[in-house]
Motif scaffolding. Sequence first.
Motif, PDB file in Angstrom:
ATOM      1  N   GLY A  93       0.798  -1.225   0.000  1.00 14.36           N
ATOM      2  CA  GLY A  93       0.000   0.000   0.000  1.00 14.36           C
ATOM      3  C   GLY A  93       0.828   1.270   0.000  1.00 14.36           C
ATOM      4  O   GLY A  93       0.278   2.375   0.019  1.00 14.36           O
ATOM      5  N   ALA A  94       2.148   1.134  -0.045  1.00 14.95           N
ATOM      6  CA  ALA A  94       3.015   2.315   0.002  1.00 14.95           C
ATOM      7  C   ALA A  94       2.804   3.259  -1.187  1.00 14.95           C
ATOM      8  O   ALA A  94       2.807   4.478  -1.001  1.00 14.95           O
ATOM      9  N   PRO A  95       2.605   2.721  -2.414  1.00  9.49           N
ATOM     10  CA  PRO A  95       2.416   3.626  -3.558  1.00  9.49           C
ATOM     11  C   PRO A  95       1.237   4.591  -3.380  1.00  9.49           C
ATOM     12  O   PRO A  95       1.319   5.752  -3.771  1.00  9.49           O
ATOM     13  N   ALA A  96       0.145   4.128  -2.746  1.00  7.92           N
ATOM     14  CA  ALA A  96      -1.026   4.985  -2.517  1.00  7.92           C
ATOM     15  C   ALA A  96      -0.698   6.156  -1.596  1.00  7.92           C
ATOM     16  O   ALA A  96      -1.405   7.158  -1.573  1.00  7.92           O
ATOM     17  N   LEU A  97       0.380   6.029  -0.828  1.00  8.71           N
ATOM     18  CA  LEU A  97       0.794   7.097   0.080  1.00  8.71           C
ATOM     19  C   LEU A  97       2.000   7.852  -0.458  1.00  8.71           C
ATOM     20  O   LEU A  97       2.586   8.684   0.225  1.00  8.71           O
ATOM     21  N   GLY A  98       2.386   7.519  -1.720  1.00  8.00           N
ATOM     22  CA  GLY A  98       3.487   8.226  -2.346  1.00  8.00           C
ATOM     23  C   GLY A  98       4.868   7.699  -1.985  1.00  8.00           C
ATOM     24  O   GLY A  98       5.869   8.371  -2.196  1.00  8.00           O
ATOM     25  N   TYR A  99       4.922   6.504  -1.403  1.00 14.12           N
ATOM     26  CA  TYR A  99       6.213   5.903  -1.060  1.00 14.12           C
ATOM     27  C   TYR A  99       6.526   4.759  -2.008  1.00 14.12           C
ATOM     28  O   TYR A  99       5.654   4.205  -2.666  1.00 14.12           O
ATOM     29  N   ASN A 100       7.800   4.402  -2.012  1.00 16.99           N
ATOM     30  CA  ASN A 100       8.247   3.214  -2.705  1.00 16.99           C
ATOM     31  C   ASN A 100       8.605   2.154  -1.688  1.00 16.99           C
ATOM     32  O   ASN A 100       9.281   2.449  -0.707  1.00 16.99           O
ATOM     33  N   PHE A 101       8.132   0.945  -1.883  1.00 17.32           N
ATOM     34  CA  PHE A 101       8.483  -0.123  -0.948  1.00 17.32           C
ATOM     35  C   PHE A 101       8.465  -1.459  -1.664  1.00 17.32           C
ATOM     36  O   PHE A 101       7.518  -1.778  -2.369  1.00 17.32           O
ATOM     37  N   GLU A 102       9.529  -2.227  -1.494  1.00 16.59           N
ATOM     38  CA  GLU A 102       9.627  -3.575  -2.049  1.00 16.59           C
ATOM     39  C   GLU A 102       9.601  -4.572  -0.902  1.00 16.59           C
ATOM     40  O   GLU A 102      10.432  -4.498   0.005  1.00 16.59           O
ATOM     41  N   VAL A 103       8.656  -5.506  -0.924  1.00 16.81           N
ATOM     42  CA  VAL A 103       8.569  -6.478   0.164  1.00 16.81           C
ATOM     43  C   VAL A 103       9.764  -7.427   0.121  1.00 16.81           C
ATOM     44  O   VAL A 103      10.396  -7.691   1.142  1.00 16.81           O
ATOM     45  N   GLY A 104      10.045  -7.981  -1.060  1.00 14.84           N
ATOM     46  CA  GLY A 104      11.245  -8.792  -1.251  1.00 14.84           C
ATOM     47  C   GLY A 104      11.185 -10.202  -0.705  1.00 14.84           C
ATOM     48  O   GLY A 104      12.220 -10.858  -0.574  1.00 14.84           O
TER      49      GLY A 104
END
Length: 208
Positions: A93-104
């Motif tokens: 859900g990070a993209p909806a808040l303007g962040y980048n996140f890779e679970v990996g």
Amino acid sequence: VDIITLVLGPLENNTYLLIDPDTKNAAVVDPSFGHQEVLDEVARLGVTIKAIWLTHAHFDHIAGVAGLARDLNTEVEIGLHHDDLELWQNGGGAPALGYNFEVGIQPTRFFEDGQTLWLGNNQLNVLHAPGHTRGHVMFHAAVEKALLCGDVIFAGSIGRTDLPGGDTGTLLNTIRTRVLNLPPDTRLMSGHGPESTVEQEQRTNPFL
Ligand SMILES: [Zn+2]
Ligand SMILES: [Zn+2]
């Protein structure tokens, strides 16, 4: 089961360590940013992490999973409800808040409503609790009268429902039928903020 709370990361997540006092086996619930703090605590206590159990797939609740799984020497179970897998794969859900996140990393076990999780002789019950996300679950330790309730309900507040998968009616129904029906002295241990009880929220929570 012993429950230890660590406050981790920029969103001040409560990461919980569940420990079986007999076997010293442990499960980590919602490891947030800064998994080294979890490893330090685990080393200090002399316990062994066997499982990572996730209330839901928002990035701040799963940020420490890949690091933990990598740095632990043993095979560790990673449990999530299937209905949050899409959210997991979409950067938590990070993209909806303007962040980048890779679970990996991927979950290795999928939770179902009513399932029993064992930690030594300690028993936790999985409660499906949709509304904040579709696949949100809570972990209920009935003997200890404790509910690890993630972002369903907080002391004086409730989970946000404006993110993908959120729905206010569903969340309120979850709170009514899965939280407020528990014994009044049940401890509510949320994903953020201080501990509360069912009785305290029933009396004072302005959203209910
Ligand atoms: Zn959340
Ligand atoms: Zn959260």
